[in-house]
Design a protein around this motif. Structure first.
Motif, PDB file in Angstrom:
ATOM      1  N   ASP A 118      -0.375   0.458   7.706  1.00 26.76           N
ATOM      2  CA  ASP A 118      -1.078  -0.145   8.844  1.00 26.76           C
ATOM      3  C   ASP A 118      -1.096   0.736  10.089  1.00 26.76           C
ATOM      4  OD1 ASP A 118      -1.549  -2.831   7.624  1.00 26.76           O
ATOM      5  OD2 ASP A 118       0.626  -2.859   7.602  1.00 26.76           O
ATOM      6  N   LYS A 173      -7.478   1.772   5.706  1.00 33.01           N
ATOM      7  CA  LYS A 173      -7.895   0.369   5.751  1.00 33.01           C
ATOM      8  C   LYS A 173      -9.350   0.353   6.210  1.00 33.01           C
ATOM      9  CE  LYS A 173      -4.415  -3.201   6.434  1.00 33.01           C
ATOM     10  NZ  LYS A 173      -3.261  -2.560   5.819  1.00 33.01           N
ATOM     11  N   SER A 211      -4.521 -13.931   9.024  1.00 30.70           N
ATOM     12  CA  SER A 211      -4.761 -13.127  10.223  1.00 30.70           C
ATOM     13  C   SER A 211      -4.965 -13.986  11.465  1.00 30.70           C
ATOM     14  CB  SER A 211      -5.991 -12.225  10.016  1.00 30.70           C
ATOM     15  OG  SER A 211      -7.188 -12.986   9.959  1.00 30.70           O
ATOM     16  N   ARG A 223      -1.446  -5.827  13.235  1.00 30.28           N
ATOM     17  CA  ARG A 223      -1.397  -4.905  12.107  1.00 30.28           C
ATOM     18  C   ARG A 223      -2.793  -4.624  11.563  1.00 30.28           C
ATOM     19  NH1 ARG A 223       3.991  -4.072  10.431  1.00 30.28           N
ATOM     20  NH2 ARG A 223       3.223  -2.757   8.745  1.00 30.28           N
ATOM     21  N   TYR A 224      -3.708  -5.552  11.716  1.00 30.03           N
ATOM     22  CA  TYR A 224      -5.090  -5.358  11.281  1.00 30.03           C
ATOM     23  C   TYR A 224      -5.913  -4.801  12.443  1.00 30.03           C
ATOM     24  CZ  TYR A 224      -4.407  -8.117   6.975  1.00 30.03           C
ATOM     25  OH  TYR A 224      -3.996  -8.584   5.750  1.00 30.03           O
ATOM     26  N   PHE A 231     -10.251 -10.745  12.605  1.00 34.03           N
ATOM     27  CA  PHE A 231      -8.900 -10.540  12.057  1.00 34.03           C
ATOM     28  C   PHE A 231      -7.914 -10.239  13.185  1.00 34.03           C
ATOM     29  CE2 PHE A 231     -12.085  -7.377  10.868  1.00 34.03           C
ATOM     30  CZ  PHE A 231     -11.795  -6.322  11.721  1.00 34.03           C
ATOM     31  N   HIS A 237      -4.784  -3.478  -3.177  1.00 34.60           N
ATOM     32  CA  HIS A 237      -5.099  -3.025  -1.820  1.00 34.60           C
ATOM     33  C   HIS A 237      -4.981  -1.508  -1.769  1.00 34.60           C
ATOM     34  CE1 HIS A 237      -5.245  -7.020   0.060  1.00 34.60           C
ATOM     35  NE2 HIS A 237      -4.353  -7.327  -0.862  1.00 34.60           N
ATOM     36  N   TYR A 288      -6.504 -14.383   3.383  1.00 29.64           N
ATOM     37  CA  TYR A 288      -6.334 -13.290   4.352  1.00 29.64           C
ATOM     38  C   TYR A 288      -6.864 -13.681   5.732  1.00 29.64           C
ATOM     39  CZ  TYR A 288      -5.456 -10.497   0.169  1.00 29.64           C
ATOM     40  OH  TYR A 288      -4.951 -10.013  -1.008  1.00 29.64           O
ATOM     41  N   TRP A 305     -12.729  -7.583  16.559  1.00 28.29           N
ATOM     42  CA  TRP A 305     -11.365  -7.740  16.045  1.00 28.29           C
ATOM     43  C   TRP A 305     -10.863  -9.168  16.271  1.00 28.29           C
ATOM     44  CZ3 TRP A 305      -7.087  -8.775  19.331  1.00 28.29           C
ATOM     45  CH2 TRP A 305      -5.842  -8.821  18.672  1.00 28.29           C
TER      46      TRP A 305
END
Length: 430
Positions: free
Chosen positions: A78, A124, A211, A303-304, A299, A5, A207, A295
């Motif tokens: 993040d 990110k 999420s 945090r994402y 996800f 990552h 992932y 969003w």
């Protein structure tokens, strides 16, 4: 998998390892970005030429983020990207001004806003969704040929392309994918070091399920693919994640709004002389709604990319309400804000002092204890030296992670095929 990552924050952090002395300043990058964020907002709020809507947005941001994001060690890779995105949106809102801004001023606002978000993308890549907000604002602000001329500016293009290219490069060299773990960007059959198609499918699904609250500490679902299909995940997401993660964050934001209402109750009066154009509020809020939908459907974890869009979707209407009733250029109104900011700063420091008091009293056998103060805690990892092709490697012997072990550290010699060619070492899974 953690090493696959990529974040530009990791590269910046590498500057702060002092060789020979072996002191790691792990949090210095986030600390400097934190100072940049809060001091930058403080600088803007005292500029009289900036419109009142932007100042109200800055005021809410400063108070909320000082109270909420007090622990630097939690930022990781993040939070800072989201801080930069929020700064980019705030700078874009400067263009809402009714004061006739020159073409050069509008261009500079555009460049600052976009470049902050582009830099956040290098931390990110999913923060790319936030580019929608400034682009929709400036589509209204500029004519099409002006936008083209602005975008092809050689300095702007050079910086943007270098930032994006570095992100793609490090993704590719680590995983064989231009944008990991998006399978369509991967060269699973073309390059030796690429992750297998099966691994990428598994991680991509993992992932997505994580999420959407399908996987978490102490629980997981067997049929993850069915879980993430359509909107099957929503009920579980509300039960496992919305309560108490998102709901707590929303309550913090609403509490700050309530404090503003109480604090400024006597100052609230309809201001007929607005120094910003409300039509830009409509465009920007529409773009925020688009980002929120993207969003939430893809996800939906804070945090994402979630902290910023959830904050904006709540706070924007209240910024409009307050900016039409109080003026932060007025001495009394600004004085009250200074008091609020001072209280927020006290809360920020009290939370940190309380945390430090707890951590300084940890036992020597507990993780992250301070018995080696002022140096950080390091887990005791046992290892032995082995020689492969005349080079020393360090093999972990007590089944712990490669931490505080000299390079190059191996956890399982049988897992890797190590070859030497033209003076370089190549590592490949067996």
């Amino acid at each position: 998998h953690g090493f696959k990552h990529f974040s530009s924050l990791f590269l910046i952090n590498s500057l702060f390892y002092l060789p020979f002395i072996e002191i790691y300043l792990f949090n210095i990058t986030n600390f400097m970005l934190q100072i940049f964020f809060f001091s930058g907002l403080t600088f803007f709020i005292f500029q009289r030429e900036i419109n009142n809507f932007t100042k109200i947005l800055i005021a809410f941001t400063l108070i909320t983020y000082l109270v909420k994001f007090s622990r630097l060690a939690e930022y990781g890779a993040d939070y800072m990207g989201q801080f930069l995105v929020l700064m980019g949106v705030i700078i874009a809102s400067i263009s809402f001004s009714k004061r006739k801004l020159s073409h050069k001023e509008n261009k500079n606002i555009f460049y600052m806003s976009i470049l902050l978000i582009v830099f956040s993308i290098t931390t990110k890549f999913l923060y790319a969704i936030y580019l929608i907000i400034p682009f929709l604002i400036f589509l209204k602000k500029f004519k099409y040929h002006e936008i083209f001329e602005i975008i092809i500016n050689k300095n702007f293009l050079f910086i943007s392309l270098i930032l994006i290219a570095s992100t793609i490069f490090f993704n590719f060299t680590a995983t064989g994918c231009f944008l990991y773990p998006i399978k369509i960007t991967c060269f699973t059959e073309s390059v030796d070091w690429s992750l297998s198609s099966k691994t990428i499918d598994y991680l991509n699904l993992h992932y997505k399920a994580w999420s959407k609250a399908g996987i978490g500490a102490g629980y997981g679902l067997l049929n993850q693919q069915e879980y993430i299909s359509g909107l099957n995940w929503i009920d579980n997401w509300f039960e496992k994640y919305f309560f108490n993660k998102v709901s707590d964050y929303i309550l913090v934001v609403l509490f700050i709004i309530l404090i503003f209402l109480i604090f400024y109750w006597k100052n609230l009066k309809k201001n007929k002389k607005k120094d910003f154009d409300p039509k830009y509020f409509k465009i920007s809020y529409f773009s925020i709604l688009i980002v929120f939908v993207l969003w939430f459907l893809n996800f939906p974890t804070l945090r994402y990319a979630g902290y910023t869009v959830v904050f904006l979707i709540i706070i924007f209407p209240f910024c409009l309400f307050f900016s039409q009733r109080i003026n932060l250029n007025e001495k009394m109104v600004l004085q009250k804000f200074k008091i609020l900011a001072f209280i927020a700063l006290i809360i920020f420091n009290l939370k940190n002092l309380q945390r430090l008091d707890h951590e300084l009293n940890l036992n020597s056998n507990e993780h992250h204890n301070f018995y080696n103060f002022p140096f950080y805690w390091v887990d005791d990892v046992e290892y032995k030296e082995i020689i492969v092709h005349g080079k020393y490697f360090y093999l972990v012997t007590n089944n712990k992670s490669c931490w505080n072990v000299p390079a190059t550290c191996l956890r399982d010699r049988n897992y890797l095929d190590i070859k030497k060619k033209n003076g370089y070492f190549f590592y490949k899974k067996k």
